[in-house]
Scaffold this active site. Structure first.
Site, PDB file in Angstrom:
ATOM      1  N   ARG A  55      -4.307  -2.852 -15.842  1.00 36.21           N
ATOM      2  CA  ARG A  55      -5.378  -2.552 -14.876  1.00 36.21           C
ATOM      3  C   ARG A  55      -6.073  -3.838 -14.452  1.00 36.21           C
ATOM      4  O   ARG A  55      -6.448  -4.014 -13.293  1.00 36.21           O
ATOM      5  CB  ARG A  55      -6.391  -1.543 -15.459  1.00 36.21           C
ATOM      6  CG  ARG A  55      -7.664  -1.449 -14.633  1.00 36.21           C
ATOM      7  CD  ARG A  55      -8.510  -0.207 -14.904  1.00 36.21           C
ATOM      8  NE  ARG A  55      -8.585   0.190 -16.291  1.00 36.21           N
ATOM      9  CZ  ARG A  55      -9.282  -0.437 -17.249  1.00 36.21           C
ATOM     10  NH1 ARG A  55      -9.997  -1.514 -16.954  1.00 36.21           N
ATOM     11  NH2 ARG A  55      -9.274  -0.001 -18.489  1.00 36.21           N
ATOM     12  N   TYR A 107     -11.530   4.293  12.058  1.00 38.71           N
ATOM     13  CA  TYR A 107     -10.762   5.325  11.350  1.00 38.71           C
ATOM     14  C   TYR A 107     -11.713   6.387  10.777  1.00 38.71           C
ATOM     15  O   TYR A 107     -12.729   6.049  10.161  1.00 38.71           O
ATOM     16  CB  TYR A 107      -9.941   4.665  10.229  1.00 38.71           C
ATOM     17  CG  TYR A 107      -9.240   5.668   9.352  1.00 38.71           C
ATOM     18  CD1 TYR A 107      -8.414   6.651   9.897  1.00 38.71           C
ATOM     19  CD2 TYR A 107      -9.416   5.645   7.974  1.00 38.71           C
ATOM     20  CE1 TYR A 107      -7.782   7.578   9.094  1.00 38.71           C
ATOM     21  CE2 TYR A 107      -8.770   6.565   7.157  1.00 38.71           C
ATOM     22  CZ  TYR A 107      -7.958   7.537   7.735  1.00 38.71           C
ATOM     23  OH  TYR A 107      -7.338   8.466   6.926  1.00 38.71           O
ATOM     24  N   ASP A 177     -11.565  -4.933   9.288  1.00 40.18           N
ATOM     25  CA  ASP A 177     -10.377  -4.161   8.950  1.00 40.18           C
ATOM     26  C   ASP A 177      -9.258  -4.669   9.851  1.00 40.18           C
ATOM     27  O   ASP A 177      -9.268  -4.438  11.065  1.00 40.18           O
ATOM     28  CB  ASP A 177     -10.653  -2.669   9.168  1.00 40.18           C
ATOM     29  CG  ASP A 177      -9.498  -1.794   8.704  1.00 40.18           C
ATOM     30  OD1 ASP A 177      -8.340  -2.249   8.789  1.00 40.18           O
ATOM     31  OD2 ASP A 177      -9.749  -0.652   8.266  1.00 40.18           O
ATOM     32  N   LYS A 202       0.165   0.686   6.104  1.00 42.27           N
ATOM     33  CA  LYS A 202       0.584   0.620   7.496  1.00 42.27           C
ATOM     34  C   LYS A 202       1.562  -0.550   7.693  1.00 42.27           C
ATOM     35  O   LYS A 202       2.616  -0.551   7.112  1.00 42.27           O
ATOM     36  CB  LYS A 202      -0.658   0.524   8.383  1.00 42.27           C
ATOM     37  CG  LYS A 202      -1.731   1.587   8.046  1.00 42.27           C
ATOM     38  CD  LYS A 202      -1.198   2.986   8.223  1.00 42.27           C
ATOM     39  CE  LYS A 202      -2.137   4.128   7.891  1.00 42.27           C
ATOM     40  NZ  LYS A 202      -3.222   3.985   6.979  1.00 42.27           N
TER      41      LYS A 202
HETATM   42  O1  P1T Z   1      -4.758   5.671   4.153  1.00 41.22           O
HETATM   43  P1  P1T Z   1      -5.310   4.479   3.429  1.00 41.22           P
HETATM   44  O2  P1T Z   1      -4.260   3.544   2.928  1.00 41.22           O
HETATM   45  O3  P1T Z   1      -6.303   4.843   2.385  1.00 41.22           O
HETATM   46  O4  P1T Z   1      -6.088   3.586   4.539  1.00 41.22           O
HETATM   47  C1  P1T Z   1      -7.212   4.036   5.219  1.00 41.22           C
HETATM   48  C2  P1T Z   1      -7.327   3.330   6.542  1.00 41.22           C
HETATM   49  C3  P1T Z   1      -8.145   2.224   6.642  1.00 41.22           C
HETATM   50  N1  P1T Z   1      -8.283   1.541   7.800  1.00 41.22           N
HETATM   51  C4  P1T Z   1      -7.617   1.916   8.911  1.00 41.22           C
HETATM   52  C5  P1T Z   1      -7.810   1.150  10.189  1.00 41.22           C
HETATM   53  C6  P1T Z   1      -6.759   3.020   8.876  1.00 41.22           C
HETATM   54  O5  P1T Z   1      -6.123   3.351   9.992  1.00 41.22           O
HETATM   55  C7  P1T Z   1      -6.606   3.761   7.669  1.00 41.22           C
HETATM   56  C8  P1T Z   1      -5.728   4.950   7.579  1.00 41.22           C
HETATM   57  N2  P1T Z   1      -5.369   5.491   8.814  1.00 41.22           N
HETATM   58  C9  P1T Z   1      -4.533   6.538   9.000  1.00 41.22           C
HETATM   59  C10 P1T Z   1      -3.958   7.235   8.006  1.00 41.22           C
HETATM   60  C11 P1T Z   1      -4.283   6.894  10.408  1.00 41.22           C
HETATM   61  O6  P1T Z   1      -3.310   7.620  10.700  1.00 41.22           O
HETATM   62  O7  P1T Z   1      -5.041   6.447  11.257  1.00 41.22           O
END
Ligand code: P1T
Length: 408
Positions: A55, A107, A177, A202
């Site tokens: 961890r 988001y 972000d 992503k």
């Molecule tokens: O899904 P996760 O890995 O927890 O990430 C969240 C997140 C954070 N920042 C941005 C700009 C994002 O687009 C996302 C997650 N977005 C999607 C799942 C979507 O389809 O827009």
């Protein structure tokens, strides 16, 4: 340090494949091994080879963190179990009462985390494209500015340098972000941001097979505070997930080139199409924040959004009709996706200042052949109209920024 300095002299593409990924000293393995051990031998109490318990630190995770930190031009990188876990860790830097200024397009899950989980933090949704108005009406209790650029899903582009200068005059931290741009197209720390966050799910991972998050910072004390919270709260990624993300990162620069050129082909089709009301893509000269995008990005990205004539019903019909674009949440992977933000990714923003138009469709343009992608959208939009190929408002090659090397 000498080795690190040499690595930082490499171009982006080279760093993505080599930084943090030296051949395994024990076996010579060229690919970073997946270190599954949860615990590490100590020769005497407190005497170990850099790892105690998985961890707190793990060799596969270290490889990923070292690599992506270099790509973001950061001194420190931390990888997390998801993008939202990474965001949660960052928000825990703030003391209760510290205001978060969130861009008014973001988001939905980020908005939900700030507004419904971190309830001790007041928040305001602001137009980060109007820096003068923000400067004139700056809330005195602001502790952090949280910005996406390009934003999800309207792809608005925020001038990172201008917002960072304003925020720093008031002693606030700036979090960018960088999920949509990736470090291949934009490196926010070099523009004055304090913290970069990613949904590594992503483009970094890039293949829709791993959920992850990443934080990059240059400041040593910020890094220490983030590491403390990560270890204390425990939102760490599995070693296999680190391996998958690192494998994805190796091809990031190549993939982004193709995502961007395919997005342009799609924009060519959409602009002027009779079913389309408005196209959102940062390269379009009238797009909100186009000038900022042209200044701070190497290219304009693989995400395209558009509103359609005929309202939500027509939008829902179109997203159900594509055959190659898969109807699904998420983005940034090799395969093309289509979605309806108002009812899918941004449902949690309904009724808030971040609500999105219900006739909006978002595309994550993948790296398939552009002709197949354009043909699929053409049939889904219902038509024989081939505006892009007939030359309607084709984005001029001269307008395109140079792609490829985005070295130091
Ligand atoms: O899904 P996760 O890995 O927890 O990430 C969240 C997140 C954070 N920042 C941005 C700009 C994002 O687009 C996302 C997650 N977005 C999607 C799942 C979507 O389809 O827009």
């Amino acid at each position: 340090m000498g080795e690190r300095a040499a690595q930082l002299g490499w171009a982006f593409e080279t760093q993505a494949i080599h930084v943090g990924q030296e051949a395994d000293p024990a076996t010579g393995a060229v690919v970073t091994p997946i270190s599954l051990s949860t615990t590490f031998r100590q020769h005497a109490v407190g005497q170990h080879q850099g790892y105690e318990y998985s961890r707190s630190g793990n060799p596969t995770r270290t490889a990923l963190e070292t690599c992506v930190a270099a790509l973001e031009r950061a001194g420190h990188g931390l990888s997390f179990a998801s993008g939202l876990a990474a965001e949660d860790n960052i928000l825990r830097l703030l003391a209760p009462g510290g205001r978060v200024l969130l861009g008014n397009d973001a988001y939905g899950g980020t908005f939900r985390l700030i507004s419904r989980v971190h309830t001790a933090l007041p928040w305001s949704a602001v137009d980060l494209l109007d820096v003068d108005a923000l400067a004139a009406d700056w809330p005195a209790d602001t502790a952090m500015v949280w910005l996406e650029t390009p934003t999800n899903p309207l792809l608005r582009c925020v001038d990172i340098e201008a917002v960072a200068a304003l925020a720093h005059r008031h002693g606030a931290l700036v979090v960018v972000d960088n999920t949509f741009a990736t470090p291949a197209l934009q490196q926010p720390l070099t523009l004055g941001a304090d913290v970069v966050v990613h949904s590594a799910t992503k483009y970094l991972g890039g293949h829709s097979d791993v959920v992850g998050g990443f934080v990059a910072v240059d400041d040593d004390s910020l890094a220490e505070r983030l590491r403390f919270t990560q270890n204390a709260a425990g939102a760490v990624p599995a070693p296999f997930d680190c391996y998958l993300t690192l494998r994805g990162v190796k091809t990031l620069a190549l993939r982004m080139e193709r995502h961007c050129s395919n997005a342009r082909a799609v924009v060519d089709l959409l602009v002027g199409h009779p079913s389309v009301e408005r196209v959102y893509y940062p390269q379009l000269p009238d797009h909100p924040g186009h000038a900022a995008a042209a200044k701070q990005m190497n290219d304009f990205g693989g995400m395209v959004s558009f509103t359609v004539r005929g309202g939500a019903a027509r939008a829902m019909d179109i997203v159900a009709r594509t055959e190659l674009f898969t109807l699904a949440e998420s983005l940034g992977a090799v395969e093309s996706l289509i979605e309806h933000p108002a009812r899918m990714t941004h449902a949690s923003a309904a009724g808030s200042p971040l609500e999105v138009p219900d006739n909006l469709i978002r595309l994550s343009v993948g790296i398939e052949h552009p002709d197949d992608l354009v043909a699929d959208l053409e049939q889904a939009l219902g038509g024989s109209v081939r505006t892009g190929r007939s030359g309607c408002r084709r984005v001029a090659a001269a307008e395109r920024p140079p792609t490829g090397r985005s070295g130091p």
